[in-house]
Design a protein around this motif. Structure first.
Motif, PDB file in Angstrom:
ATOM      1  N   HIS A 307       0.868  -1.180   0.000  1.00 33.24           N
ATOM      2  CA  HIS A 307       0.000   0.000   0.000  1.00 33.24           C
ATOM      3  C   HIS A 307       0.901   1.225   0.000  1.00 33.24           C
ATOM      4  CE1 HIS A 307      -3.706  -2.227   0.760  1.00 33.24           C
ATOM      5  NE2 HIS A 307      -2.903  -3.056   1.400  1.00 33.24           N
ATOM      6  N   VAL A 308       0.519   2.218  -0.739  1.00 31.46           N
ATOM      7  CA  VAL A 308       1.460   3.311  -0.956  1.00 31.46           C
ATOM      8  C   VAL A 308       1.001   4.594  -0.265  1.00 31.46           C
ATOM      9  CG1 VAL A 308       2.073   2.294  -3.163  1.00 31.46           C
ATOM     10  CG2 VAL A 308       0.422   4.150  -3.113  1.00 31.46           C
ATOM     11  N   THR A 309       1.971   5.472  -0.016  1.00 34.17           N
ATOM     12  CA  THR A 309       1.657   6.790   0.548  1.00 34.17           C
ATOM     13  C   THR A 309       1.435   7.784  -0.600  1.00 34.17           C
ATOM     14  OG1 THR A 309       4.007   7.242   0.580  1.00 34.17           O
ATOM     15  CG2 THR A 309       3.040   6.492   2.640  1.00 34.17           C
ATOM     16  N   SER A 310       0.795   8.909  -0.287  1.00 34.65           N
ATOM     17  CA  SER A 310       0.541   9.921  -1.319  1.00 34.65           C
ATOM     18  C   SER A 310       1.574  11.033  -1.218  1.00 34.65           C
ATOM     19  CB  SER A 310      -0.848  10.528  -1.123  1.00 34.65           C
ATOM     20  OG  SER A 310      -1.799   9.505  -1.056  1.00 34.65           O
ATOM     21  N   ARG A 311       1.557  11.896  -2.198  1.00 31.22           N
ATOM     22  CA  ARG A 311       2.448  13.061  -2.212  1.00 31.22           C
ATOM     23  C   ARG A 311       1.653  14.317  -2.511  1.00 31.22           C
ATOM     24  NH1 ARG A 311       5.225   9.510  -0.776  1.00 31.22           N
ATOM     25  NH2 ARG A 311       7.384   9.068  -1.313  1.00 31.22           N
TER      26      ARG A 311
END
Ligand SMILES: Cc1cc2nc3c(=O)[nH]c(=O)nc-3n(C[C@H](O)[C@H](O)[C@H](O)COP(=O)(O)O)c2cc1C
Length: 322
Positions: A307-311
């Motif tokens: 699961h990825v983080t946002s920017r």
């Protein structure tokens, strides 16, 4: 030879930059572009005084962002080089990336461009497959290419590190400033900064060599998983210990992570033991006492989807058009 940058190229370069990792995903950077130069500034409003009082981690993140600019520049056909703190009159400029017309091909850098958006910190369990020695050697090469070193820990060093992590985690829970700071960046399910709960990964059923960023506060929705018992652990270290070394460590980190991604490897970090002088000194002893530990990487093949983080959009870190 000087080059000019189109608006599209600036967008490509800075989109690449903001894909960089940063402690708690604070994204502690700002950018100024005066082609052929891109300055990466330390954003004093996005630092972590309790966890990172000297801004060491922030400068590592900035080094990673500067390296990403180099990768995107190579993909666009430009040469590049990075100078640390280029202007004594502007101490907020942590790194200056000089771009130039390419004189010799650098296929290795441009070839990493596709990995920029594939690389993410992975905090879940790893498969039992060991990292093959030849792949470890490629990671060593990547770190060394940016002037740092990877030290792979043997069993004895890993069990000493595990003890140190247990003691540090327990002390961390009693440190209110650090706890509050983490709570303001970790958890939740949206936004374009901080580490969303989905990216924290499952909680280990038994103690494992993985950092629980939400330790000490509510993380009710987390699933549980059985973690590997013997991950590969490497300490990224530098000979020197100053702001330039931290920038170089960030460039070395990012090069290593992108090469790891190209082999479908993932990494997470056990950096809580580097966030206080006392425990960092013990890690320094663990690796022989002659170099400075900058990042502790847990490396392997993922057993679960990531699961990825946002920017934040790059334009939010870029307010000067020259
Ligand atoms: C200097 C530095 C220290 C970090 N320390 C940790 C850590 O101790 N534990 C952890 O889980 N992640 C750590 N991270 C990873 C960040 O949380 C991660 O880069 C950020 O949330 C952005 O997510 P991404 O890497 O998936 O793009 C660190 C990153 C940097 C640059």
């Amino acid at each position: 030879m000087n080059i000019t940058l189109t608006d599209d190229e600036v967008g490509i370069l800075l989109t690449a930059a903001v894909h960089a990792p940063s402690l708690h995903n604070t994204q502690p950077w700002r950018f100024e572009v005066h082609a052929p130069v891109i300055d990466v500034l330390l954003d004093a409003e996005r630092t972590l005084p309790a966890s990172d009082p000297a801004d060491r981690a922030a400068r590592i993140g900035i080094g990673a962002a500067a390296f990403n600019i180099r990768v995107a520049a190579a993909m666009l056909g430009h040469d590049s080089r990075v100078v640390a703190e280029p202007d004594p009159g502007r101490p907020d400029i942590a790194a200056r990336v000089f771009l130039g017309a390419r004189s010799t091909p650098v296929p290795t850098l441009g070839g990493l461009y596709g990995e920029l958006s594939r690389r993410h910190t992975y905090r879940g369990p790893l498969l039992a497959h060991a990292v093959p020695p030849r792949v470890q050697a490629r990671l060593d090469d990547a770190t060394r290419a940016e002037g740092a070193t990877l030290r792979w820990l043997d069993q004895d060093a890993k069990s000493r590190l595990a003890g140190l992590l247990r003691r540090t985690d327990a002390a961390d829970l009693r440190d209110e400033d650090r706890l509050h700071e983490r709570m303001s960046w970790i958890g939740g399910d949206g936004g374009t900064e901080g580490v969303q709960e989905s990216a924290l990964g499952p909680m280990p059923v038994k103690p494992a060599l993985v950092r629980d960023l939400s330790a000490g506060f509510d993380s009710a929705h987390r699933s549980q998983a059985v973690f590997e018992q013997d991950p590969a652990i490497a300490v990224l270290c530098t000979r020197q210990e100053d702001t330039e070394a931290w920038l170089r460590a960030g460039m070395a980190l990012q090069r290593t992570l992108l090469v790891a991604t190209s082999y479908d490897l993932v990494a997470s970090f056990l950096n809580q033991v580097l966030e206080s002088t006392a425990s960092r000194t013990q890690v320094r002893d663990l690796i022989g006492g002659r170099s400075w530990p900058q990042m502790i990487l847990r490396v392997g093949y993922p057993a679960q989807p990531n699961h990825v983080t946002s920017r934040r959009d790059w334009r939010e870190s870029y307010d000067h058009w020259f």
